[in-house]
Motif scaffolding. Structure first.
Motif, mmCIF file in Angstrom:
data_model
loop_
_atom_site.group_PDB
_atom_site.id
_atom_site.type_symbol
_atom_site.label_atom_id
_atom_site.label_comp_id
_atom_site.label_asym_id
_atom_site.label_seq_id
_atom_site.Cartn_x
_atom_site.Cartn_y
_atom_site.Cartn_z
ATOM 1 N N GLY A 182 0.862 -1.241 -0.134
ATOM 2 C CA GLY A 182 -0.142 0.149 -0.005
ATOM 3 C C GLY A 182 0.741 1.349 0.100
ATOM 4 O O GLY A 182 0.521 2.151 -0.670
ATOM 5 N N ASP A 183 2.102 1.395 0.542
ATOM 6 C CA ASP A 183 2.906 2.416 0.740
ATOM 7 C C ASP A 183 3.460 2.541 -0.659
ATOM 8 O O ASP A 183 3.505 3.781 -0.952
ATOM 9 C CB ASP A 183 3.922 2.357 1.911
ATOM 10 C CG ASP A 183 3.385 2.302 3.324
ATOM 11 O OD1 ASP A 183 2.063 2.645 3.538
ATOM 12 O OD2 ASP A 183 4.229 1.716 4.255
ATOM 13 N N ARG A 184 3.901 1.483 -1.193
ATOM 14 C CA ARG A 184 4.649 1.634 -2.550
ATOM 15 C C ARG A 184 3.460 1.923 -3.556
ATOM 16 O O ARG A 184 4.036 2.856 -4.462
ATOM 17 C CB ARG A 184 5.152 0.213 -2.909
ATOM 18 C CG ARG A 184 6.691 0.381 -2.209
ATOM 19 C CD ARG A 184 7.097 -1.019 -1.620
ATOM 20 N NE ARG A 184 8.309 -0.762 -0.755
ATOM 21 C CZ ARG A 184 8.241 -0.470 0.461
ATOM 22 N NH1 ARG A 184 7.220 -0.454 1.165
ATOM 23 N NH2 ARG A 184 9.454 -0.486 1.102
ATOM 24 N N SER A 238 14.976 3.682 -5.874
ATOM 25 C CA SER A 238 15.472 4.323 -4.505
ATOM 26 C C SER A 238 14.188 4.587 -3.773
ATOM 27 O O SER A 238 13.079 4.262 -4.270
ATOM 28 C CB SER A 238 15.875 5.828 -4.969
ATOM 29 O OG SER A 238 14.927 6.648 -5.164
ATOM 30 N N ILE A 239 14.641 4.451 -2.363
ATOM 31 C CA ILE A 239 13.354 4.460 -1.273
ATOM 32 C C ILE A 239 12.295 5.424 -1.546
ATOM 33 O O ILE A 239 11.047 5.162 -1.280
ATOM 34 C CB ILE A 239 14.162 4.479 0.127
ATOM 35 C CG1 ILE A 239 14.973 3.154 0.317
ATOM 36 C CG2 ILE A 239 13.157 4.751 0.986
ATOM 37 C CD1 ILE A 239 14.122 1.917 0.286
ATOM 38 N N ASP A 240 12.858 6.553 -2.133
ATOM 39 C CA ASP A 240 11.803 7.664 -2.216
ATOM 40 C C ASP A 240 11.258 7.887 -3.642
ATOM 41 O O ASP A 240 10.180 8.506 -4.016
ATOM 42 C CB ASP A 240 12.525 9.050 -2.032
ATOM 43 C CG ASP A 240 13.455 9.514 -2.943
ATOM 44 O OD1 ASP A 240 13.898 8.495 -4.049
ATOM 45 O OD2 ASP A 240 14.264 10.471 -2.849
ATOM 46 N N GLY A 241 11.465 6.801 -4.414
ATOM 47 C CA GLY A 241 10.972 6.615 -5.856
ATOM 48 C C GLY A 241 11.231 7.656 -6.869
ATOM 49 O O GLY A 241 10.727 7.755 -7.908
ATOM 50 N N LYS A 275 11.228 3.016 11.645
ATOM 51 C CA LYS A 275 10.203 3.428 11.021
ATOM 52 C C LYS A 275 10.669 4.515 10.162
ATOM 53 O O LYS A 275 10.398 4.766 9.179
ATOM 54 C CB LYS A 275 9.118 4.227 12.119
ATOM 55 C CG LYS A 275 7.720 4.729 11.291
ATOM 56 C CD LYS A 275 6.709 5.059 12.195
ATOM 57 C CE LYS A 275 5.489 5.714 11.553
ATOM 58 N NZ LYS A 275 4.474 5.935 12.578
ATOM 59 N N GLU A 276 11.569 5.486 10.657
ATOM 60 C CA GLU A 276 12.134 6.687 9.725
ATOM 61 C C GLU A 276 13.367 6.274 9.114
ATOM 62 O O GLU A 276 14.036 7.316 8.695
ATOM 63 C CB GLU A 276 12.424 7.719 10.898
ATOM 64 C CG GLU A 276 11.216 8.078 11.800
ATOM 65 C CD GLU A 276 9.975 8.366 11.032
ATOM 66 O OE1 GLU A 276 10.080 9.281 9.858
ATOM 67 O OE2 GLU A 276 8.827 8.054 11.393
ATOM 68 N N PHE A 277 13.919 5.143 9.092
ATOM 69 C CA PHE A 277 15.179 4.634 8.573
ATOM 70 C C PHE A 277 14.897 4.047 7.138
ATOM 71 O O PHE A 277 14.046 3.061 6.979
ATOM 72 C CB PHE A 277 15.807 4.013 9.184
ATOM 73 C CG PHE A 277 17.163 3.345 8.892
ATOM 74 C CD1 PHE A 277 18.051 4.452 8.557
ATOM 75 C CD2 PHE A 277 17.460 2.130 8.758
ATOM 76 C CE1 PHE A 277 19.259 4.107 8.022
ATOM 77 C CE2 PHE A 277 18.904 1.558 8.247
ATOM 78 C CZ PHE A 277 19.785 2.723 8.190
ATOM 79 N N LEU A 278 15.312 4.642 5.994
ATOM 80 C CA LEU A 278 15.182 3.742 4.777
ATOM 81 C C LEU A 278 13.673 3.658 4.371
ATOM 82 O O LEU A 278 13.706 2.641 3.803
ATOM 83 C CB LEU A 278 15.987 2.780 4.511
ATOM 84 C CG LEU A 278 17.647 3.167 4.643
ATOM 85 C CD1 LEU A 278 18.449 2.010 4.629
ATOM 86 C CD2 LEU A 278 17.925 3.953 3.408
ATOM 87 N N SER A 297 16.747 -2.179 -0.132
ATOM 88 C CA SER A 297 17.211 -0.568 0.267
ATOM 89 C C SER A 297 18.556 0.057 0.215
ATOM 90 O O SER A 297 18.897 0.809 0.765
ATOM 91 C CB SER A 297 16.442 -0.685 1.848
ATOM 92 O OG SER A 297 17.088 -1.379 2.436
ATOM 93 N N TRP A 298 19.486 -0.934 -0.604
ATOM 94 C CA TRP A 298 20.715 -0.628 -0.594
ATOM 95 C C TRP A 298 21.021 0.571 -1.604
ATOM 96 O O TRP A 298 20.100 0.829 -2.603
ATOM 97 C CB TRP A 298 21.602 -1.813 -0.788
ATOM 98 C CG TRP A 298 21.756 -1.985 -2.463
ATOM 99 C CD1 TRP A 298 20.957 -2.576 -3.179
ATOM 100 C CD2 TRP A 298 23.060 -1.457 -3.333
ATOM 101 N NE1 TRP A 298 21.653 -2.700 -4.492
ATOM 102 C CE2 TRP A 298 22.739 -2.153 -4.579
ATOM 103 C CE3 TRP A 298 24.194 -1.329 -3.115
ATOM 104 C CZ2 TRP A 298 23.826 -1.888 -5.584
ATOM 105 C CZ3 TRP A 298 25.041 -0.994 -4.024
ATOM 106 C CH2 TRP A 298 25.003 -1.387 -5.396
#
Length: 637
Positions: free
Chosen positions: A27-29, A364-367, A575-578, A621-622
Motif C-alpha cells: 500500500g505504501d509503495r 530508490s526508497i523515495d521513488g 520507522k524513519e530509516f530508509l 534498500s541498498w
C-alpha cells in the motif's frame, strides 16, 4: 485488466480494481507510485537529456519541431509509463491522471501514420526504413503500445487509445501474415507477443492471437549464422529449447508471451518447453535475490556471443553481476504466468523472492531515482564499472527502460496478490488489502491485515460471503516451518511449499489467522557456485539482507567481516530509516588481515579475529546513502 477466463489456465487473474491495498508494504509503495514515481517520471520523460522522451510524439504530430535523438525504444518506455498511469487511475480515479492520459494519447494519435504504422524513431528519421533493422526495436515499441492501450481501456472505458492500438495491430497483421521470408527472424525484444494477447483478450479478435502465435513460432525457425542465435533466443525454436540462453530481457518477455499464447491455445509443446526452461533458470541461473542475467558480456553454451545474458550454469558473479532491473521484473512476469497456468506454489515462491528483492532494488526508497544493474557486491569508489553500472542512482539515463518497468509493476501488484477460479480464491502475495469479487453463488468481500514482510502475522476477515461453500486457497511459503493456521480459533493443517485449500460455508465475521514464523537464516549456495564457496547469505522471511560499509564501525572494512555460525541478530523495526524497514543488528567477527591492494596474491599473512558489531538492511534498500561498499554474500567463520 478485466477478469478473463483463459481456457487453459488453472488460476485466472482478478480484474483491475477488485483488490485494493489498504496500507502496509505494498500500500505504501502504491501510494508512492501514485504521488511521486509517476509525476517524477513524467518530468524525466520531458527532460532534454533523457534518452526516452514524450516530445517525439509531439514532433511526429507536428505540434513541435525537432528531430529524434533518443533510443530506438523510447516509444516503448513511454508506453510503459502510460500503462502504469492507467493502472493507478483504475484504482484512484484521479482526474489529473485521466486528463494527462488523454493529452498524451492525443499526441500518439497524431504520430500514427495513415496505414496504422507507429514508431517515432522511424517516422522522424528519413534515413531509416521500416523493417530493415531488428535493432530499431519496432516490435518492442508496438508491443508496449498494445498492452498500455488494453490497460487504459479497462481502467477508463475509453477507446481513444484502443483505436490506435487496433489500427496498429491490423497493420502488423498485414505485414506478418503470412510472414515474408526476410522477416521470419525479425524483432529483437518481443514484447509484441504479450501485447497482442492483451489486445485479443480485450477485443476478442482472434487475428491478434493468431499473430502472437506466429511470432512465437518464428523465433528460432530460421537461424542465420552470424546474424542471430542464442543472443535473442533465435537459434532453436522455442518448442524445442531446453535451457535459458541469451539476453535476459528478450528471453523473459518471449517466455511470458509464449505462456499467454498457451493460456489461449493449449499448445502443450509450449508449456512443456516453458516448464523445462524455467527449471533451468531457478535450478542453475537464479540469484538469491531472484535476479537473472548474470553476464555483462559472455558466450552461450552453444558458443554464440551474448550480452546482458544468462550465463553458464552456476556462474553467478557478485560484483560483476548484470541483473538488469527489466530482466528481474521480466522473470517475475513470466513466473506469475506460470503460476496461473499450473497452480503450483513453487512459482509463487519465486515470484515473492523477486518482488521483495531484485524487483525493488532498482529504485530508490523515495521513488525518484533508479539503477540499471543490480549486483550483489559493490566495491564503492573502487568498483570496476562495466556497462550500465553507475556509482549513484540516477533520475535520467541513456537507457531509460528500467524506471517505467518498476512503475508498472508496483502499479499492478494488487493483481498479482490473488487469483481465482469458478469457485475458489487463491492468495499468492500477502499484504493489507480489501478484496471485493464474485465467485459462484455470490459476492465475496474480505479484508486482509498484516505487516508482512516485516512480520508473519496475517489476519483475514470475511466481511461478506456467498450463500454456498467455496474454497479459499492460501499459499504457505516453502521457506517457512511450523506454520499456525486457524479459522475462528480452530486449527487447520498447513504444509510449507503448498497451498492449503479450505472449502467451507464461509460467513461474515469468520476470521482466518496465519502465523508464519520468521527466523533469521544463514543460506548457503550450491558449491558449484564458485563465487560463494564458504560464504553465506542472511535471509529473514522473503527478504535478502546485505551489509553496507556505512553501517560498520569506522575502523572496520567490509572485507574483514566474517559471519559466525551461530549468528543470531536482533530484529529492530526502524520507522524513519530508509522508508521504514527491519534492520538486523548483531555480533560478527572482524579479521585483522590487511592484504595488499598492489599484489594479486599475498603470502605470510597471519589470521586473527575479534568481535565487532554489524547492521544489515534489506537488499532492496541498498544504494540510497551514497557510494558505499555493499555485500550480500559474506564469508562464514
Amino acid at each position: 485488466m478485466k477478469s478473463f477466463n483463459s481456457p487453459f489456465t488453472k488460476i485466472n487473474p482478478l480484474s483491475l480494481n477488485e483488490n485494493k491495498w489498504t496500507g502496509g508494504f505494498w500500500g505504501d509503495r502504491f501510494a508512492l507510485c501514485h504521488k511521486t514515481i509517476l509525476p517524477r517520471m513524467f518530468k524525466a520523460l520531458e527532460e532534454q537529456d533523457n534518452r526516452a522522451k514524450l516530445v517525439y510524439f509531439r514532433i511526429a504530430s507536428n505540434i513541435e519541431r525537432g528531430k529524434h535523438e533518443g533510443t530506438n525504444w523510447s516509444d516503448g518506455d513511454c508506453y510503459k509509463w502510460l500503462e502504469a498511469m492507467s493502472y493507478v487511475y483504475g484504482i484512484t480515479n484521479d482526474k489529473k491522471i485521466n486528463q494527462q492520459l488523454d493529452e498524451v494519447i492525443c499526441w500518439i494519435a497524431g504520430a500514427q501514420e495513415k496505414d496504422g504504422y507507429l514508431n517515432t524513431q522511424i517516422t522522424l528519421n528519413p534515413k531509416k526504413c521500416r523493417w530493415e533493422n531488428i535493432n530499431d526495436h519496432e516490435l518492442y515499441n508496438m508491443g508496449h503500445c498494445f498492452t498500455a492501450a488494453a490497460v487504459h481501456f479497462e481502467a477508463t472505458g475509453k477507446k481513444n487509445f484502443l483505436k490506435i492500438a487496433i489500427k496498429l495491430a491490423d497493420y502488423l497483421y498485414s505485414i506478418f501474415i503470412p510472414t515474408p521470408p526476410n522477416l521470419a527472424n525479425f524483432g529483437f525484444n518481443p514484447s509484441q507477443i504479450v501485447g497482442l494477447v492483451d489486445l485479443y483478450r480485450i477485443t476478442e479478435n482472434r487475428r491478434y492471437l493468431e499473430l502472437a502465435d506466429v511470432f512465437v513460432s518464428n523465433r528460432g525457425s530460421k537461424p542465420i549464422p552470424g546474424i542471430n542465435g542464442d543472443q535473442n533466443q533465435d537459434r532453436i525454436p522455442l518448442r524445442d529449447e531446453k535451457v535459458a540462453v541469451g539476453h535476459a530481457v528478450t528471453a523473459t518477455y518471449l517466455w511470458a508471451g509464449a505462456a499467454d499464447v498457451y493460456a489461449e491455445t493449449g499448445d502443450i509443446e509450449i508449456l512443456k518447453a516453458l516448464k523445462t526452461i524455467w527449471e533451468d533458470v531457478v535450478s542453475n541461473k537464479l540469484y538469491i535475490t531472484g535476479a537473472v542475467g548474470a553476464q555483462h558480456f559472455s558466450a552461450s553454451i552453444r558458443r554464440d556471443p551474448v550480452h546482458e545474458a544468462f550465463g553458464f550454469p552456476f556462474d553467478l558473479p557478485n560484483a560483476r553481476a548484470y541483473n538488469e532491473t527489466c530482466a528481474n521484473i521480466g522473470q517475475a512476469m513470466w513466473t506469475q504466468r506460470m503460476l496461473g497456468l499450473t497452480g503450483e506454489s513453487k512459482y509463487a515462491d519465486v515470484l515473492e523472492q523477486i518482488i521483495y528483492n531484485s524487483g525493488l532494488s532498482g529504485m530508490s526508497i523515495d521513488g525518484t531515482k533508479f539503477c540499471y544493474t543490480n549486483p550483489l557486491r559493490w566495491h564503492g569508489d573502487n568498483h570496476e564499472m562495466i556497462s550500465n553500472d553507475t556509482p549513484e542512482r540516477w533520475f535520467i539515463h541513456s537507457c531509460y527502460c528500467c524506471p517505467p518497468q518498476v512503475a508498472r509493476s508496483i502499479a499492478k501488484m494488487n493483481l498479482w496478490a490473488y487469483g481465482k477460479t469458478h469457485n475458489s480464491i487463491w492468495l499468492h502475495i500477502f499484504g493489507s488489502n480489501r478484496l471485493e469479487t464474485e465467485v459462484s453463488n455470490g459476492s465475496l468481500v474480505l479484508d486482509q491485515k498484516t505487516n508482512y514482510p516485516w512480520d508473519g502475522n496475517i489476519k483475514i476477515i470475511i466481511q461478506d460471503a456467498p450463500s454456498k461453500p467455496f474454497s479459499l486457497n492460501i499459499r504457505i511459503p516453502a521457506w517457512t516451518q511450523n506454520v499456525e493456521l486457524d479459522i475462528n480459533e480452530e486449527n487447520i493443517e498447513a504444509i510449507p511449499g503448498k497451498y492449503v485449500s479450505i472449502n467451507r460455508q464461509w460467513k461474515a465475521g469468520d476470521i482466518l489467522t496465519l502465523l508464519i514464523p520468521m527466523e533469521t537464516e544463514l543460506v548457503f549456495s550450491n558449491p558449484k557456485v564458485e563465487q560463494n564457496i564458504n560464504q553465506v547469505s542472511v535471509l529473514r522471511g522473503p527478504l535478502v539482507y546485505c551489509v553496507e560499509e556505512i553501517d560498520l564501525d569506522k575502523d572496520v572494512n567490509l572485507n574483514d567481516i566474517y559471519i559466525p555460525r551461530n549468528f543470531s541478530p536482533e530484529v529492530i523495526y526502524k520507522k524513519e530509516f530508509l522508508g521504514g524497514i527491519n534492520i538486523l543488528e548483531g555480533k560478527v567477527l572482524k579479521s585483522n588481515v590487511h592484504v595488499s591492494n598492489e599484489k594479486l596474491y599475498s603470502r605470510g599473512v597471519k589470521f586473527e579475529t575479534e568481535s565487532t558489531n554489524i547492521r544489515m538492511i534489506p537488499y532492496f534498500s541498498w544504494h540510497n546513502r551514497g557510494n558505499s561498499e555493499m555485500a550480500v554474500w559474506l564469508p562464514i567463520a
